[in-house]
Design a protein around this motif. Sequence first.
Motif, PDB file in Angstrom:
ATOM      1  N   ARG A 180     157.188 -13.691  22.803  1.00 45.33           N
ATOM      2  CA  ARG A 180     156.200 -14.318  21.835  1.00 45.33           C
ATOM      3  C   ARG A 180     156.159 -15.940  22.343  1.00 45.33           C
ATOM      4  O   ARG A 180     157.184 -16.256  22.918  1.00 45.33           O
ATOM      5  N   ARG A 190     154.324 -19.835  21.592  1.00 40.86           N
ATOM      6  CA  ARG A 190     153.854 -20.786  20.391  1.00 40.86           C
ATOM      7  C   ARG A 190     152.717 -21.781  21.357  1.00 40.86           C
ATOM      8  O   ARG A 190     153.323 -22.292  22.335  1.00 40.86           O
ATOM      9  N   ASN A 197     155.170  -6.381  20.756  1.00 42.11           N
ATOM     10  CA  ASN A 197     153.888  -6.927  20.732  1.00 42.11           C
ATOM     11  C   ASN A 197     152.852  -5.779  21.039  1.00 42.11           C
ATOM     12  O   ASN A 197     151.721  -5.471  20.556  1.00 42.11           O
ATOM     13  N   GLU A 248     137.703  -9.526  23.872  1.00 44.64           N
ATOM     14  CA  GLU A 248     138.645 -10.177  22.966  1.00 44.64           C
ATOM     15  C   GLU A 248     139.588 -11.098  23.738  1.00 44.64           C
ATOM     16  O   GLU A 248     140.194 -11.948  23.128  1.00 44.64           O
ATOM     17  N   SER A 268     138.093 -14.301  24.132  1.00 43.66           N
ATOM     18  CA  SER A 268     137.720 -15.370  22.843  1.00 43.66           C
ATOM     19  C   SER A 268     138.907 -15.475  22.245  1.00 43.66           C
ATOM     20  O   SER A 268     139.283 -16.718  21.761  1.00 43.66           O
ATOM     21  N   SER A 269     140.022 -14.563  22.457  1.00 42.78           N
ATOM     22  CA  SER A 269     141.154 -14.866  21.728  1.00 42.78           C
ATOM     23  C   SER A 269     142.361 -15.881  22.283  1.00 42.78           C
ATOM     24  O   SER A 269     142.905 -16.505  21.913  1.00 42.78           O
ATOM     25  N   ARG A 305     142.049 -19.409  21.670  1.00 44.44           N
ATOM     26  CA  ARG A 305     141.944 -20.198  20.403  1.00 44.44           C
ATOM     27  C   ARG A 305     143.132 -19.560  19.383  1.00 44.44           C
ATOM     28  O   ARG A 305     143.251 -20.037  18.350  1.00 44.44           O
ATOM     29  N   SER A 306     144.001 -18.822  19.967  1.00 49.50           N
ATOM     30  CA  SER A 306     145.097 -18.254  19.422  1.00 49.50           C
ATOM     31  C   SER A 306     146.461 -18.876  19.496  1.00 49.50           C
ATOM     32  O   SER A 306     146.648 -19.740  20.481  1.00 49.50           O
ATOM     33  N   VAL A 307     147.300 -18.841  18.498  1.00 47.84           N
ATOM     34  CA  VAL A 307     148.755 -19.816  18.466  1.00 47.84           C
ATOM     35  C   VAL A 307     149.536 -19.004  19.285  1.00 47.84           C
ATOM     36  O   VAL A 307     150.372 -19.365  19.983  1.00 47.84           O
ATOM     37  N   ASP A 308     149.389 -17.610  19.238  1.00 47.38           N
ATOM     38  CA  ASP A 308     150.351 -16.593  20.168  1.00 47.38           C
ATOM     39  C   ASP A 308     149.640 -16.105  21.209  1.00 47.38           C
ATOM     40  O   ASP A 308     148.684 -15.419  20.947  1.00 47.38           O
ATOM     41  N   SER A 321     146.804 -11.266  23.312  1.00 46.62           N
ATOM     42  CA  SER A 321     145.980 -11.174  24.539  1.00 46.62           C
ATOM     43  C   SER A 321     146.441 -10.674  25.791  1.00 46.62           C
ATOM     44  O   SER A 321     145.822  -9.887  26.604  1.00 46.62           O
TER      45      SER A 321
END
Lengths: 269, 291
Positions: free
Chosen positions: B42, B44, B56, B250, B253-254, B257-260, B264
């Motif tokens: 995981r 951050r 996951n 996906e 694009s992710s 912009r994602s925190v985790d 992806s």
Amino acid sequence: MLSWAVLTALVLVVLIPLSWAVLTSLKSEASVMAYPPTFFPTEPSLSAYKAVFRNETFGSDLFNSVLYAVGAVALAVVLSAPAGYAASRFEFRGKRTVMLLILSTSMIPGVALLVPTYFLLDALGLLNNAAVIIVVQAARLVPQTVWFMQNFVDAVPRELDEATQVDGANHWQTFTKVILPLVRPGIAASAVIGMVTTWNDYITVAAFAPEVAHRTLQVALVNQVFDSIGITWSYVMAYAVVSSLPIVAIFVLAQRWFISGLTAGAVKG
Amino acid sequence: MQADPRPSGFWALFAWFAPAVAVLLAVTLYPTGVVLWLSVHRTRLYEVVEGVGLANYVSVITSPAFLELSLNSLLYVFGALAVVLPLGLASALALQNIARGAAYVRTLLLLPWTLSMGVVGCFWLWLLNPSYGPMSYLMRSLGMEPGLMLGDPSLALVLVILVTAWWSFPYVMVMMSASLQSIPAELYEAIDIDGGGLRARLRHAVWPHIAPTLGSTALALGILYLTLITLILVLTGGGPLGSTATWSFEVFSSAFRSVDLSPSSVISVVVLAVNLFLGYLYTRLTGRVSG
């Protein structure tokens, strides 16, 4: 005749959209928005092209496109040619494994490496670095270029090597003096395909070198579309045309190498 | 003296392969290891927080969003193949059949393939724009309601498939032309002597000869479509309502912009696995990695 009917239909399907886009680049901003739309510009103007060339980042975008494409192709050839020679001329244990290792990396898709590569480059402080972009693009071309070189060296008769080596040349001299000049068609085919691939790339540069100073024409073009406020379609079409012209010119001039690069290895017989 | 096929020892051999292998290790194989490692952690932003094993994978693969991405990916790949394979084959056969001008026609037909996905996307975004685009005008003139075109969730994927086909059918044409040209003339002569017509030629000479190339071309394009991002990005941005988002889209694009990062990474591993499988089939068909 049926063949001509099929081909005429396809040529129209290809050319009408292309011409529409190119003709749009010659229209004025007002006539682009006219409805019903018109195919031919009523008053052709080059103002969209003037605006493209006046764009203050156009010069650096063009420079980066050329730098990355030429750099990646040159680096890929330098890295791959010795391996191709060795694969063709030497017999040794583990050769199959080495070649499998090299060629199988071409099956690892760039998209699967986006996240880890960004992660690594970020940790190393290597984002927005022209040399990194060139190395990454070159690595994508290496498996195919090695394979090309091996095939082209295979086609050179071994008697030539032997004659050179009787005169006292070593393998490196044989490779640089005799083989390399003879495999120029292989280098040309790899170079044309590699040039088109790198020039047309958006993802690698957008992901790993997003800064304006390091982006290419392709990235600048796509960014303009996202920047939907005040988008001028004649300008976008002119930009698309200008950013495609070098590569279309290479294709038309070096079509033979382009096609042999595309078909190499995929067609048996 | 004869040319020595064995260079003197391990290090001499190593030197010939080292530059290529070193770059592939650094740019391809090492990141492949990293993505596998990231997929079981995981994170951050760009900091790894903790190892979570296969959790996951379970959470991504069982999510309804993943099901939709998978469905879109399959529809996109097979939809585009269903259009380009017949088109490409037909154009190759037609090119083979015309006496003069084939080289010029081929050059014209190849043009879309030389353009970048970004350029092709811009061109079609303009042609398909619903307010003053020629396509919607054409549809209205024929008495149809064009609607939102690329903005219509039920139509967007079909349009993206058609644009993809427009751009990539020339690849099939080139491959099939090369394959057709490699059919030995004696084969046709033998069939002519046996009194076979065009049908016999197609069935006994052309089809068995080109089938493997058609298969490998389909696999190569399948791999391309599966990993394609730019065209979708420009045409629809994955929308409307996620109707054109595929696995690869996906990932792109992710990832930024994602925190985790781990979701992806999991999808990256899925794309990687499917790709390796298709690539394996491809090498079997072409005999490319024979060592």
